[in-house]
Design an enzyme around this catalytic site. Structure first.
Site, mmCIF file in Angstrom:
data_model
loop_
_atom_site.group_PDB
_atom_site.id
_atom_site.type_symbol
_atom_site.label_atom_id
_atom_site.label_comp_id
_atom_site.label_asym_id
_atom_site.label_seq_id
_atom_site.Cartn_x
_atom_site.Cartn_y
_atom_site.Cartn_z
ATOM 1 N N GLU A 84 31.288 29.254 -22.510
ATOM 2 C CA GLU A 84 31.167 27.802 -22.495
ATOM 3 C C GLU A 84 29.815 27.314 -22.000
ATOM 4 O O GLU A 84 29.148 27.988 -21.225
ATOM 5 C CB GLU A 84 32.229 27.222 -21.551
ATOM 6 N N CYS A 97 24.134 23.401 -18.935
ATOM 7 C CA CYS A 97 24.710 24.441 -18.093
ATOM 8 C C CYS A 97 25.136 25.582 -19.006
ATOM 9 O O CYS A 97 25.921 25.371 -19.939
ATOM 10 C CB CYS A 97 25.906 23.841 -17.366
ATOM 11 N N CYS A 104 34.074 36.954 -15.573
ATOM 12 C CA CYS A 104 33.382 37.144 -14.290
ATOM 13 C C CYS A 104 34.241 38.067 -13.444
ATOM 14 O O CYS A 104 35.468 38.058 -13.541
ATOM 15 C CB CYS A 104 33.220 35.786 -13.598
ATOM 16 N N CYS A 108 36.669 34.482 -7.410
ATOM 17 C CA CYS A 108 36.834 33.293 -6.567
ATOM 18 C C CYS A 108 38.162 32.605 -6.901
ATOM 19 O O CYS A 108 38.503 32.440 -8.071
ATOM 20 C CB CYS A 108 35.673 32.318 -6.762
ATOM 21 N N CYS A 111 38.370 29.408 -9.325
ATOM 22 C CA CYS A 111 37.551 29.378 -10.529
ATOM 23 C C CYS A 111 38.287 29.956 -11.744
ATOM 24 O O CYS A 111 38.861 31.038 -11.682
ATOM 25 C CB CYS A 111 36.258 30.154 -10.276
ATOM 26 N N GLY A 156 30.381 33.269 -15.337
ATOM 27 C CA GLY A 156 29.654 34.464 -14.924
ATOM 28 C C GLY A 156 28.863 34.285 -13.649
ATOM 29 O O GLY A 156 28.611 33.173 -13.199
ATOM 30 N N SER A 188 22.659 29.399 -9.859
ATOM 31 C CA SER A 188 23.731 29.266 -8.876
ATOM 32 C C SER A 188 24.387 30.621 -8.661
ATOM 33 O O SER A 188 24.729 31.309 -9.611
ATOM 34 C CB SER A 188 24.753 28.253 -9.398
ATOM 35 N N LEU A 212 28.834 27.938 -1.439
ATOM 36 C CA LEU A 212 29.219 28.257 -0.063
ATOM 37 C C LEU A 212 30.721 28.051 0.160
ATOM 38 O O LEU A 212 31.435 28.992 0.484
ATOM 39 C CB LEU A 212 28.385 27.416 0.905
ATOM 40 N N HIS A 213 31.159 26.833 0.005
ATOM 41 C CA HIS A 213 32.589 26.482 -0.014
ATOM 42 C C HIS A 213 33.365 26.722 1.277
ATOM 43 O O HIS A 213 34.572 26.476 1.330
ATOM 44 C CB HIS A 213 33.334 27.190 -1.160
ATOM 45 N N ASN A 287 37.721 20.690 -9.188
ATOM 46 C CA ASN A 287 38.438 20.442 -10.429
ATOM 47 C C ASN A 287 39.743 21.226 -10.368
ATOM 48 O O ASN A 287 39.715 22.434 -10.142
ATOM 49 C CB ASN A 287 37.628 20.953 -11.623
ATOM 50 N N CYS A 330 34.237 25.209 -15.063
ATOM 51 C CA CYS A 330 33.902 26.481 -15.728
ATOM 52 C C CYS A 330 35.137 27.237 -16.172
ATOM 53 O O CYS A 330 36.060 27.425 -15.408
ATOM 54 C CB CYS A 330 33.168 27.450 -14.834
HETATM 55 N N1 SAH Z 1 28.857 32.468 -10.298
HETATM 56 C C1 SAH Z 1 27.969 31.421 -9.949
HETATM 57 C C2 SAH Z 1 27.804 30.355 -10.994
HETATM 58 C C3 SAH Z 1 29.007 29.877 -11.760
HETATM 59 S S1 SAH Z 1 30.161 28.785 -11.011
HETATM 60 C C4 SAH Z 1 28.361 30.838 -8.629
HETATM 61 O O1 SAH Z 1 29.341 31.251 -8.051
HETATM 62 O O2 SAH Z 1 27.635 29.993 -8.133
HETATM 63 C C5 SAH Z 1 29.347 27.257 -10.833
HETATM 64 C C6 SAH Z 1 29.871 26.449 -9.656
HETATM 65 O O3 SAH Z 1 31.163 25.881 -9.936
HETATM 66 C C7 SAH Z 1 30.048 27.290 -8.401
HETATM 67 O O4 SAH Z 1 29.593 26.582 -7.299
HETATM 68 C C8 SAH Z 1 31.556 27.470 -8.347
HETATM 69 O O5 SAH Z 1 31.951 27.825 -7.070
HETATM 70 C C9 SAH Z 1 32.028 26.124 -8.831
HETATM 71 N N2 SAH Z 1 33.411 26.056 -9.292
HETATM 72 C C10 SAH Z 1 34.164 27.006 -9.852
HETATM 73 N N3 SAH Z 1 35.414 26.560 -10.097
HETATM 74 C C11 SAH Z 1 35.432 25.277 -9.703
HETATM 75 C C12 SAH Z 1 36.426 24.279 -9.678
HETATM 76 N N4 SAH Z 1 37.652 24.502 -10.140
HETATM 77 N N5 SAH Z 1 36.084 23.064 -9.197
HETATM 78 C C13 SAH Z 1 34.851 22.823 -8.731
HETATM 79 N N6 SAH Z 1 33.888 23.725 -8.706
HETATM 80 C C14 SAH Z 1 34.168 24.949 -9.179
#
Ligand code: SAH
Length: 342
Positions: A84, A97, A104, A108, A111, A156, A188, A212-213, A287, A330
């Site tokens: 995507e 993007c 991946c 996480c 995600c 990814g 990122s 970071l989260h 999201n 994503c």
């Molecule tokens: N792997 C890389 C880039 C892809 S994800 C990374 O981890 O940074 C891009 C961003 O979207 C990251 O910050 C990820 O943590 C965030 N992300 C993934 N799922 C999400 C969701 N459901 N809601 C909001 N952000 C999300």
């Protein structure tokens, strides 16, 4: 695939096929314009047949436009794999993007991209293919590029595919390539520490963003398995090194998950952690991903968190939520298409 080759290599390729080197230049031009092979009028039928197995797919499998103008693309590569991309329109230009892997393996919890694991890496050419397709789709050409900014934030983990990503970054930022300044490219990462050092040592100057989260290792490990390998302290040290080498400020993504990491206590911890660092915090209301049953924070919780950071000397912004009506997060669209296939 031909998009993985430089102009020079394309010339050599043509010569090996018994053609003149000039054909390589024509091929390079056609590739950068994302032309379909049939559209290259200067090539004979025989030459096209020879080229066909190596020519990029240039296929938009699906395109959805949201009310706010955000466009979600699903690209399909020659082996049928799909990824995507999202195009976001801003006052200063168009940010695309793109994805760096099919799936991946970072796992996480919030995600959608990682739900099915890692299928394969994308090549540099396949990352470029996404940019070229959208550039063409928006009516841009080689001189007047429609895609002005790139973020590696699609499916990814870019630093888990370092070799291909670095090749892509070099090409798109080179004069001979797309000439997009590295200042306008954001990478990122979930925080693969040794690769952050390598990025700095290899002379890149892209904007570095860390997902970071969380504000301590224990809670981060609950959301992001990669946190078991690298601590927040190690990540911050790597970011400081990146800043020293490149002079570039870095950023942190912080997705606010309802009841998990969105309390004011967490905002306080975050502010203490980042105090004095040359960085920006991007707050993202999560999201909703149905497979994970994690919900985004309320508007008031997001605002409270943001205000706290700002009042305590931290540069912070709230990410504009874009394209919510089209599955903007994503991996959501790919997951949906794979589900429909079953
Ligand atoms: N792997 C890389 C880039 C892809 S994800 C990374 O981890 O940074 C891009 C961003 O979207 C990251 O910050 C990820 O943590 C965030 N992300 C993934 N799922 C999400 C969701 N459901 N809601 C909001 N952000 C999300």
């Amino acid at each position: 695939m031909l998009l993985d080759l430089t102009k020079e290599q394309l010339r050599d390729w043509m010569k090996k096929e018994g053609e003149s080197a000039f054909r390589g230049d024509q091929l390079f031009d056609a590739l950068l314009r994302a032309k379909k092979l049939e559209e290259i009028s200067t090539f004979s039928k025989e030459l096209k047949t020879k080229i066909k197995p190596f020519y990029p797919n240039f296929c938009v499998r699906k395109k959805l436009t949201a009310k706010d103008g955000t466009i979600k693309y699903v690209f399909e590569f020659s082996d049928g794999e799909i990824v995507e991309g999202v195009l976001m329109k801003y006052k200063y230009g168009n940010t695309l993007c793109i994805s760096t892997q099919v799936g991946c393996r970072m796992g996480c919890k919030f995600c959608a991209s990682t739900l099915q694991g890692l299928k394969r890496n994308l090549t540099a050419g396949e990352m470029l293919e996404q940019v070229l397709l959208v550039n063409r789709d928006l009516g841009g050409d080689l001189k007047k590029r429609a895609v002005t900014n790139i973020v590696l934030m699609g499916m990814g983990e870019p630093l888990d595919n370092y070799e291909n990503v670095s090749k892509f970054l070099k090409f798109v930022s080179s004069q001979d390539g797309l000439n997009i300044s590295q200042r306008n490219i954001t990478l990122s990462t979930c925080g693969i520490v040794p690769k952050i050092y390598q990025l700095a040592d290899d002379g890149f100057s892209v904007t570095l963003t860390i997902s970071l989260h969380a504000t301590d290792d224990k809670s981060r490990q609950k959301l992001m398995p990669v946190a078991k390998a690298y601590s927040i302290k190690e990540i911050l040290d790597a970011c400081k090194y990146y800043f020293e080498k490149t002079g570039r400020r870095f950023a942190f993504e912080y997705a606010l998950v309802n009841g998990e990491n969105d309390s004011l206590k967490q905002a306080e911890k975050l502010a203490l952690l980042l105090k004095g660092l040359p960085c920006l915090v991007n707050l993202i209301p999560l999201n909703y991903v149905k497979e994970r049953n994690l919900k985004g924070s309320s508007i008031s919780a997001v605002q409270g968190f943001l205000d706290y950071l700002k009042n305590h000397g931290i540069n912070a912004t709230k990410r504009r939520t874009m394209g919510e009506d089209i599955g903007g997060a994503c991996g959501q669209l790919r997951a949906q298409i794979l589900e429909d296939k079953k």
